[in-house]
Design an enzyme around this catalytic site. Structure first.
Site, PDB file in Angstrom:
ATOM      1  N   LYS A  55       0.848  -1.200   0.000  1.00 41.68           N
ATOM      2  CA  LYS A  55       0.000   0.000   0.000  1.00 41.68           C
ATOM      3  C   LYS A  55       0.880   1.245   0.000  1.00 41.68           C
ATOM      4  CE  LYS A  55      -3.925   1.987   2.569  1.00 41.68           C
ATOM      5  NZ  LYS A  55      -4.810   1.860   3.750  1.00 41.68           N
TER       6      LYS A  55
ATOM      7  N   SER B 215     -10.402  -0.015   7.109  1.00 40.98           N
ATOM      8  CA  SER B 215      -9.770   0.125   5.793  1.00 40.98           C
ATOM      9  C   SER B 215      -9.096  -1.131   5.240  1.00 40.98           C
ATOM     10  CB  SER B 215      -8.724   1.246   5.835  1.00 40.98           C
ATOM     11  OG  SER B 215      -9.345   2.488   5.763  1.00 40.98           O
TER      12      SER B 215
ATOM     13  N   SER C 109      -9.998   2.275   2.881  1.00 44.32           N
ATOM     14  CA  SER C 109      -9.038   2.984   2.069  1.00 44.32           C
ATOM     15  C   SER C 109      -8.084   2.078   1.295  1.00 44.32           C
ATOM     16  CB  SER C 109      -8.209   3.931   2.945  1.00 44.32           C
ATOM     17  OG  SER C 109      -7.337   3.209   3.774  1.00 44.32           O
TER      18      SER C 109
END
Lengths: 95, 493
Positions: free
Chosen positions: B78, B180, B156
């Site tokens: 990420k 998330s 997210s």
């Protein structure tokens, strides 16, 4: 709690975010909606409850007070938008 | 091509050790899949050179014997994790051009074990969002499709979810501040685990809300989550909130035996207007665990209703403080200044240009609730409510509950853009089932267990006791085996 335009202007300034005068009414409205949502918290009886400071009960580690890291000025400055002679450069601060 | 990228970590590990496949072959396969999947918007910085270099090193290490489980496994990282020499911008324009001189502990742990980084993954800006629509890179897209619409992969960690579900990589790192990891995992039909607060080091992970943030694995199976967590987790002297506790062997905990375990079903998670499908999915989950010998117990977590408002005070407050560092001085974007502009104008213009609307909104809300005169009314009250939410969980665990079963999300994935005109609070409701877990610092895992009417994946969430990820993983493993979820999105990208 409703946020008026003056409060929105003040909050934007405190947060150091430039907001156009024409955008302030919409911002005030949005912030007010979110705060209204938060107002549900007033229904909760919090008498005698201590505010949470740490989610896991843990004693913070201690270590000897000595330098363990550092001495890489070049790496620290490598991402700066403006670095000169080993310093971060910013617009004039002092008259 | 594309067959190797479909493997799970466990399958690839076994094939690598048996010499049936090399890490370079696995990595090349993933890189080809990534290059063909730009329409998904999942990978935002590709690192093929680093990947192939690490893959060759991993092959040598495997050949020499005694390689760790993650050795040679291609993963995505990420964009929130700082990776040395590779752009890391938390999907924000304010970190445009930032290439860290250091590596986050979690990504370093993976690299030390020989994992292969394929590139950086899309996400909501500063991890603030539930649909991956606040990213400076543009949307990440869900590989699942049921009509003409492009669907959100959730947020997210939307890029991580999309990449794993589309078999662009074997697994990915995510981070979870309010849901998330778990919400996107549920939206794309994969497994996502948020560890106990303090299990994974936060060092080198761009901070959103420091008392809530945790990194975790997003994988194709529960076993893979166990394997990857083993590598990511562990004590780190560079994060003072990282727990100095020995790690259990997470994979060894997957016995499939949950007889006698007491699974709590919280009454407060039965929300008004919850779709029948979610209710049915939850009932099926209860039955699966019961059939495996667990005891299902009705429980109450009375302060659940206040979790979202408490979260939306605490998280923005911490964010407003954490994001104060983006001032145009040390890294990232600096606005072009007009003649006569001073340092104040530099801060204000830089932050107005660099932060997107949702980040600006949250920074300002956080600033407001921390400002003189409102600190007690909002921030302190929210922290007190947070203590009560944590106590709700402590009470049920003290009463003998081993894990809690809930839906992971209130709906299946929705269309990108569909929430554009909605009140921001509507978007926040996505986190209604997951946010309590962050507020209480507990571990949680989302497991895909079914499809909705239209054919989109739905997931259930298990919440474990603090530091009992091993036990939680085992219960998740039982759920996974009973559900037998094998559906995959069909390739359109």
């Amino acid at each position: 709690m409703s946020i008026d335009i003056d409060t929105a202007r003040r909050v934007a300034h405190l947060a150091r975010i430039a907001v156009d005068e024409k955008d302030l009414p919409a911002l005030a409205g949005e912030l007010s909606n979110i705060l209204t949502f938060m107002e549900q918290l007033n229904e909760v009886d919090v008498e005698g409850v201590a505010p949470m400071t740490s989610v896991t009960p843990m004693r913070l580690k201690r270590r000897e007070d000595k330098v363990t890291d550092g001495d890489y000025q070049e790496q620290i400055l490598s991402n700066a938008p403006d670095a000169r002679e080993g310093f971060f450069a910013v617009p004039k601060v002092v008259e | 091509m594309g067959e190797l990228s479909k493997l799970t970590i466990a399958e690839a590990r076994d094939k690598l050790r048996a010499g049936e496949v090399s890490s370079v072959e696995l990595t090349r396969d993933c890189l080809a899949e990534i290059d063909g999947a730009d329409a998904l918007g999942a990978f935002v910085h590709k690192t093929p050179e680093i990947a192939l270099e690490r893959a060759a090193a991993a092959d040598a290490r495997i050949k020499a014997g005694e390689a760790p489980d993650m050795c040679g496994i291609p993963v995505g990282i990420k964009d929130l994790f700082c990776t040395k020499g590779v752009a890391s911008q938390a999907a924000s324009a304010i970190l445009e051009g930032f290439t860290p001189e250091y590596e986050s502990t979690v990504s370093q742990n993976l690299a030390d074990d020989g994992a292969v980084m394929l590139g950086k993954l899309n996400m909501d800006e500063f991890a603030m969002g539930s649909s991956n629509e606040t990213s400076t890179y543009g949307n990440a897209v869900n590989p699942w499709k049921v009509d003409d619409r492009d669907l959100t992969p959730g947020g997210s960690s939307g890029g991580s979810a999309s990449a794993v579900a589309a078999d662009l990589c074997l697994a990915a790192t995510g981070t979870d501040t309010g849901g998330s990891i778990r919400q996107p995992a549920a939206f794309v039909g994969i497994t996502g685990l948020k560890p106990t607060y303090g299990r994974c080091s936060r060092w080198g992970v761009v901070a959103f809300a420091s008392s809530l943030d945790q990194a975790g694995p997003m994988t194709k199976s529960v076993r893979d989550a166990a394997i990857m967590l083993q590598s990511m987790a562990g004590h780190d002297p560079k994060d003072s909130t990282s727990a100095d506790l020995a790690l259990p062997d997470f994979e060894a905990a997957l016995t499939g035996d949950i007889r006698g375990k007491r699974i709590g079903i919280p009454a407060e998670y039965r929300m008004d207007g919850m779709p029948d499908e979610i209710e049915a999915l939850w009932a099926e989950g209860r039955k699966m665990l019961q059939d495996a010998g667990a005891e299902i117990v009705d429980i109450s977590l009375p302060h659940t209703k206040y979790a979202l408002p408490a979260y939306y005070v605490v998280a923005p407050a911490e964010a407003s403080s954490n994001l104060a560092r983006y001032d145009g001085v040390r890294y990232g974007h600096r606005a072009t200044l007009a003649a006569g502009d001073g340092i104040e104008q530099m801060y204000e213009k830089t932050r107005a240009q660099g932060f997107g609307p949702e980040v600006q909104r949250r920074v300002m809300i956080g600033t407001y609730v921390l400002s003189a005169g409102f600190y007690d009314a909002y921030y302190n009250r929210a922290r007190k409510v947070r203590a009560l939410i944590k106590k709700d969980f402590e009470d049920v665990f003290a009463a003998g509950i081993d894990a809690i079963l809930t839906p992971a999300t209130p709906s299946a994935a929705f269309g990108l853009g569909e929430m554009a005109d909605a009140d921001p609070v509507q978007m926040y409701l996505n986190d209604v089932f997951t946010v309590t877990v962050n507020l209480a610092g507990l571990p949680g895992i989302a497991v895909p267990t079914g499809l909705d009417k239209s054919g989109l994946p739905l997931g259930l969430q298990l919440i474990g006791k603090p530091w009992a990820e091993d036990e939680m993983l085992n219960t998740a493993y039982v759920l996974e085996r009973a559900a037998g979820f094998v559906s995959k999105p069909s390739k359109w990208w």
